[in-house]
Write a protein that holds these residues in place. Structure first.
Motif, PDB file in Angstrom:
ATOM      1  N   SER A   1      -3.919 -10.502  -2.242  1.00 13.25           N
ATOM      2  CA  SER A   1      -5.250 -11.096  -2.415  1.00 13.25           C
ATOM      3  C   SER A   1      -5.323 -12.592  -2.180  1.00 13.25           C
ATOM      4  CB  SER A   1      -5.751 -10.794  -3.842  1.00 13.25           C
ATOM      5  OG  SER A   1      -5.756  -9.410  -4.107  1.00 13.25           O
ATOM      6  N   ASP A   2      -4.263 -13.191  -1.625  1.00 14.49           N
ATOM      7  CA  ASP A   2      -4.258 -14.637  -1.417  1.00 14.49           C
ATOM      8  C   ASP A   2      -4.193 -14.998   0.062  1.00 14.49           C
ATOM      9  OD1 ASP A   2      -4.235 -15.894  -4.116  1.00 14.49           O
ATOM     10  OD2 ASP A   2      -2.417 -14.693  -4.357  1.00 14.49           O
ATOM     11  N   LEU A   3      -4.664 -16.194   0.361  1.00 10.77           N
ATOM     12  CA  LEU A   3      -4.591 -16.753   1.719  1.00 10.77           C
ATOM     13  C   LEU A   3      -3.559 -17.865   1.728  1.00 10.77           C
ATOM     14  CD1 LEU A   3      -5.596 -17.269   4.647  1.00 10.77           C
ATOM     15  CD2 LEU A   3      -7.358 -18.759   3.643  1.00 10.77           C
ATOM     16  N   TRP A   4      -2.574 -17.756   2.633  1.00 11.21           N
ATOM     17  CA  TRP A   4      -1.649 -18.864   2.819  1.00 11.21           C
ATOM     18  C   TRP A   4      -1.364 -19.035   4.307  1.00 11.21           C
ATOM     19  CZ3 TRP A   4       3.027 -18.096   5.250  1.00 11.21           C
ATOM     20  CH2 TRP A   4       3.570 -16.810   5.235  1.00 11.21           C
TER      21      TRP A   4
ATOM     22  N   SER B   1      13.227 -14.137   6.208  1.00  8.78           N
ATOM     23  CA  SER B   1      14.286 -13.522   7.003  1.00  8.78           C
ATOM     24  C   SER B   1      13.832 -13.174   8.410  1.00  8.78           C
ATOM     25  CB  SER B   1      14.803 -12.262   6.301  1.00  8.78           C
ATOM     26  OG  SER B   1      13.750 -11.327   6.123  1.00  8.78           O
ATOM     27  N   THR B   2      12.541 -13.336   8.683  1.00  8.16           N
ATOM     28  CA  THR B   2      12.011 -13.077  10.021  1.00  8.16           C
ATOM     29  C   THR B   2      11.252 -14.303  10.500  1.00  8.16           C
ATOM     30  OG1 THR B   2      10.607 -11.584  11.318  1.00  8.16           O
ATOM     31  CG2 THR B   2       9.891 -12.088   9.097  1.00  8.16           C
ATOM     32  N   ASN B   3      11.238 -14.508  11.807  1.00  6.99           N
ATOM     33  CA  ASN B   3      10.503 -15.624  12.393  1.00  6.99           C
ATOM     34  C   ASN B   3       9.029 -15.219  12.505  1.00  6.99           C
ATOM     35  OD1 ASN B   3       9.314 -17.576  14.067  1.00  6.99           O
ATOM     36  ND2 ASN B   3      11.228 -17.907  15.201  1.00  6.99           N
ATOM     37  N   ILE B   4       8.216 -15.654  11.551  1.00  7.97           N
ATOM     38  CA  ILE B   4       6.841 -15.175  11.513  1.00  7.97           C
ATOM     39  C   ILE B   4       6.049 -15.645  12.730  1.00  7.97           C
ATOM     40  CG2 ILE B   4       6.883 -15.032   8.997  1.00  7.97           C
ATOM     41  CD1 ILE B   4       5.181 -17.538   8.886  1.00  7.97           C
ATOM     42  N   HIS B   5       6.314 -16.836  13.205  1.00  9.66           N
ATOM     43  CA  HIS B   5       5.580 -17.328  14.382  1.00  9.66           C
ATOM     44  C   HIS B   5       5.917 -16.484  15.616  1.00  9.66           C
ATOM     45  CE1 HIS B   5       3.462 -20.150  16.975  1.00  9.66           C
ATOM     46  NE2 HIS B   5       4.519 -20.126  17.780  1.00  9.66           N
ATOM     47  N   ALA B   6       7.203 -16.130  15.767  1.00  9.63           N
ATOM     48  CA  ALA B   6       7.615 -15.302  16.906  1.00  9.63           C
ATOM     49  C   ALA B   6       6.999 -13.915  16.825  1.00  9.63           C
ATOM     50  CB  ALA B   6       9.139 -15.202  16.955  1.00  9.63           C
ATOM     51  N   ASN B   7       6.650 -13.483  15.609  1.00  7.56           N
ATOM     52  CA  ASN B   7       6.034 -12.169  15.437  1.00  7.56           C
ATOM     53  C   ASN B   7       4.516 -12.215  15.533  1.00  7.56           C
ATOM     54  OD1 ASN B   7       8.152 -10.108  14.946  1.00  7.56           O
ATOM     55  ND2 ASN B   7       8.736 -11.499  13.298  1.00  7.56           N
ATOM     56  N   GLY B   8       3.957 -13.377  15.846  1.00  3.63           N
ATOM     57  CA  GLY B   8       2.546 -13.434  16.190  1.00  3.63           C
ATOM     58  C   GLY B   8       1.617 -14.036  15.162  1.00  3.63           C
ATOM     59  N   TYR B   9       2.140 -14.546  14.047  1.00  2.00           N
ATOM     60  CA  TYR B   9       1.230 -15.081  13.035  1.00  2.00           C
ATOM     61  C   TYR B   9       1.875 -16.268  12.303  1.00  2.00           C
ATOM     62  CZ  TYR B   9       4.162 -12.186  10.021  1.00  2.00           C
ATOM     63  OH  TYR B   9       5.232 -11.623   9.378  1.00  2.00           O
ATOM     64  N   ASP B  10       1.035 -17.066  11.663  1.00  2.00           N
ATOM     65  CA  ASP B  10       1.492 -18.255  10.942  1.00  2.00           C
ATOM     66  C   ASP B  10       0.948 -18.287   9.514  1.00  2.00           C
ATOM     67  OD1 ASP B  10       2.978 -19.814  13.033  1.00  2.00           O
ATOM     68  OD2 ASP B  10       1.051 -19.608  14.061  1.00  2.00           O
ATOM     69  N   GLY B  11       0.643 -17.137   8.984  1.00  2.00           N
ATOM     70  CA  GLY B  11       0.131 -17.063   7.618  1.00  2.00           C
ATOM     71  C   GLY B  11      -0.275 -15.649   7.287  1.00  2.00           C
ATOM     72  N   LEU B  12      -0.940 -15.508   6.175  1.00  2.00           N
ATOM     73  CA  LEU B  12      -1.351 -14.183   5.702  1.00  2.00           C
ATOM     74  C   LEU B  12      -2.676 -14.293   4.967  1.00  2.00           C
ATOM     75  CD1 LEU B  12       0.817 -11.509   3.986  1.00  2.00           C
ATOM     76  CD2 LEU B  12      -1.196 -12.372   2.788  1.00  2.00           C
ATOM     77  N   ILE B  13      -3.569 -13.343   5.215  1.00  2.00           N
ATOM     78  CA  ILE B  13      -4.815 -13.275   4.467  1.00  2.00           C
ATOM     79  C   ILE B  13      -4.833 -11.986   3.662  1.00  2.00           C
ATOM     80  CG2 ILE B  13      -6.081 -12.296   6.455  1.00  2.00           C
ATOM     81  CD1 ILE B  13      -8.596 -13.715   5.323  1.00  2.00           C
ATOM     82  N   GLY B  14      -4.908 -12.155   2.349  1.00  2.00           N
ATOM     83  CA  GLY B  14      -4.965 -11.007   1.459  1.00  2.00           C
ATOM     84  C   GLY B  14      -6.380 -10.478   1.352  1.00  2.00           C
TER      85      GLY B  14
END
Length: 555
Positions: A82-85, A140-153
């Protein structure tokens, strides 16, 4: 307030912990990224303001674009938190002076809480709160290489850690902020996930706010699956829980219902409770359910390292879920995956069974049985209506979910034959026949799982334990009060009796007072005897003889 085996404060703090360790895991702990770099696809631009495209990284991550502080940022879509980061920097953001740390299975998102102008799917918020993460090296994973730079809950606002940190509406999560400032009754989002590697699929990833994807309007006529609400004291663990049909919630590979007894105390007998979570790559199901799906496959192996079943890639497995009287078949390409480059113990290529036994995400409070992640959600067009979950909203309706089936079984089988069997239909070969139920394998249950199951048996019943303790305490208090009243009455009687004895120690003249020395009836008192002359005295004798002295000498 009485102390029970489980205090309310303990339950509340436990929920906070579980919400981080369990459902707030946007990536599965046991999923290994393919050796080759996945191809990154940026979400397409949409012609509708209320509809935005969803990008797909190897069927493992789904993401879309938001605007924060005037800049476009790609964020993973997660209905399980439920959070945005976001990571990096956001120009023009305002520091709130508060900091926060969110723990995930693959790393930690920590930083300060800021506010900035926010936009998503044509909706805007002037001062949306978010966590700015400056260092993502712990992942443990490169989030930018996987297509995103954050998360919206996209979960209920009650599960937001930022909301609990900040006072006022600015702490509400993005979807809550959007719906609380509108008077529309369309307080819902919809989500459609694409499937990479499926030649027969024309589904494209799309996310909407307050409207439906054109061509899929019949989703609004699907059954409204009411959200199974948790107790208010544990609402931090509130997610999009839905209840399956009775006695046929999951249909296994042999066409028969998979029997399972729900750990959710409020769930009707014969049903199973699942959470819709787009942040989980692999659906998490009870171990017995996972064993029923894969344990009868010839050549199946349990992988201790992946904590999942490995099966031959040519094995077609049919699984169907039932909700609200509607069947939702799972595409066989989603029941097992070739995207993880796993091998059998002999080194031969294998496919990973995607319906993984629930372990780290097990609900100790008994709030759900399974987590329906991406491999399930690719088979449905999902509408989530927030209803009265909106903090500060105007709706009084209960929240619900509507699911539109997207998988056609016949087409799905043809897709599987093309992808896994190179176009050769050998799905009915003896090598792919299911073993008899008596020969089915069972995955090992660890000691920690057994411990969790026992703890859940106690913790999930905390409301009943609490009520029982309150009733017991009430009985004890009532008994003590009764005993005290009885004792006071006895003491009062003794005091009255003692006072009466002290006042009646000597009886009054004439016998008007009764006491321990009261005169006998018909008798004369000593005083009476003293006052009366005795018969036969000189006086009496004189009266009897005419007043003469009987002893006088005659003259």
């Amino acid at each position: 307030m009485m102390r029970s085996f489980i205090t309310l404060s303990f339950v509340s703090s436990l929920c906070s912990t579980l919400s981080v360790l369990a459902l707030r895991i946007p990536f599965d702990a046991h999923v290994q990224t393919p050796a080759s770099n996945p191809t990154i696809h940026s979400p397409r631009q949409s012609s509708s303001n209320g509809i935005v495209p969803i990008g797909n990284t190897q069927n493992i991550f789904y993401y879309t674009n938001i605007t924060l502080g005037g800049q476009n940022i790609s964020v993973m879509l997660d209905t399980g938190s439920s959070d945005l980061w976001v990571s990096g920097t956001v120009s023009g953001a305002t520091d709130t002076g508060s900091s926060l740390k969110l723990s995930y299975a693959v790393g930690t998102a920590a930083g300060d809480i800021y506010t900035a102008p926010f936009e998503l799917a044509g909706q805007s918020v002037s001062d949306q709160a978010f966590l700015l993460v400056t260092n993502v090296s712990s992942f443990s994973t490169n989030i930018h290489a996987n297509g995103y730079d954050g998360l919206i809950g996209l979960g209920p606002n009650s599960g937001s850690s930022i909301y609990k940190k900040l006072s006022g509406k600015s702490g509400n999560n993005p979807i809550n902020r959007i719906f609380e400032q509108t008077s529309s009754s369309n307080d819902y989002i919809t989500m459609m996930l694409s499937r990479k590697g499926d030649p027969g699929s024309n589904i494209t990833g799309q996310f909407t706010v307050g409207e439906v994807v054109p061509g899929f309007e019949n989703i609004t006529s699907m059954p409204q699956l009411l959200i199974e609400k948790v107790y208010k004291v544990t609402n931090v663990d509130q997610h999009w829980q839905i209840v399956s049909d009775k006695n046929k919630g999951i249909i296994g590979p042999d066409g028969q219902p998979i029997q399972y007894s729900s750990i959710v105390p409020k769930a009707p007998d014969g049903t199973i409770v699942g959470v819709l979570d787009s942040g989980f790559t692999l659906p998490q199901v009870p171990r017995s359910v996972s064993d029923a799906i894969y344990g009868r496959v010839q050549g199946a192996e349990w992988s201790a390292s992946s904590q999942a079943w490995l099966i031959p890639c040519g094995q077609l497995i049919n699984v169907t879920f039932n909700f609200g009287g509607v069947s939702y078949p799972i595409h066989p390409l989603d029941v097992s995956s070739s995207d993880f480059e796993v091998t059998f113990s002999n080194g031969n290529p294998a496919c990973l069974g995607t319906f993984q036994p629930v372990t780290s995400a097990f609900s100790l409070l008994g709030e759900y049985d399974m987590i329906l992640g991406m491999a399930f959600m690719r088979n449905t067009y999902t509408l989530i209506n927030y209803g009265n979950f909106i903090n500060g909203g105007s709706s009084s309706n209960n929240p619900y979910v509507q699911l539109l089936p997207l998988t056609n079984i016949e087409s799905a089988v043809n897709d599987f034959i093309q992808v896994r069997l190179n176009g050769q239909n050998t799905i009915n070969s003896p090598q792919y026949a299911l073993l008899p139920a008596s020969q089915g394998q069972h995955s090992p249950e660890s000691a920690s799982e057994k411990k969790k199951a026992y703890e859940e048996l106690v913790l999930s019943r905390w409301p009943y334990i609490l009520v029982g303790c309150l009733v017991f305490l009430t009985l004890i208090i009532s008994y003590c009060i009764w005993r005290c009243c009885c004792r006071r009455k006895r003491m009062a009687k003794k005091a009255a009796k003692k006072a009466a004895q002290q006042k009646g120690g000597v009886a009054s003249v004439g016998g008007f007072k009764s006491g321990p020395y009261a005169q006998l009836n018909g008798s004369q008192s000593t005083t009476s005897l003293v006052m009366q002359p005795m018969r036969g005295s000189a006086v009496d004798f004189e009266e009897d003889h005419g007043g003469k002295d009987a002893f006088a000498r005659s003259r």
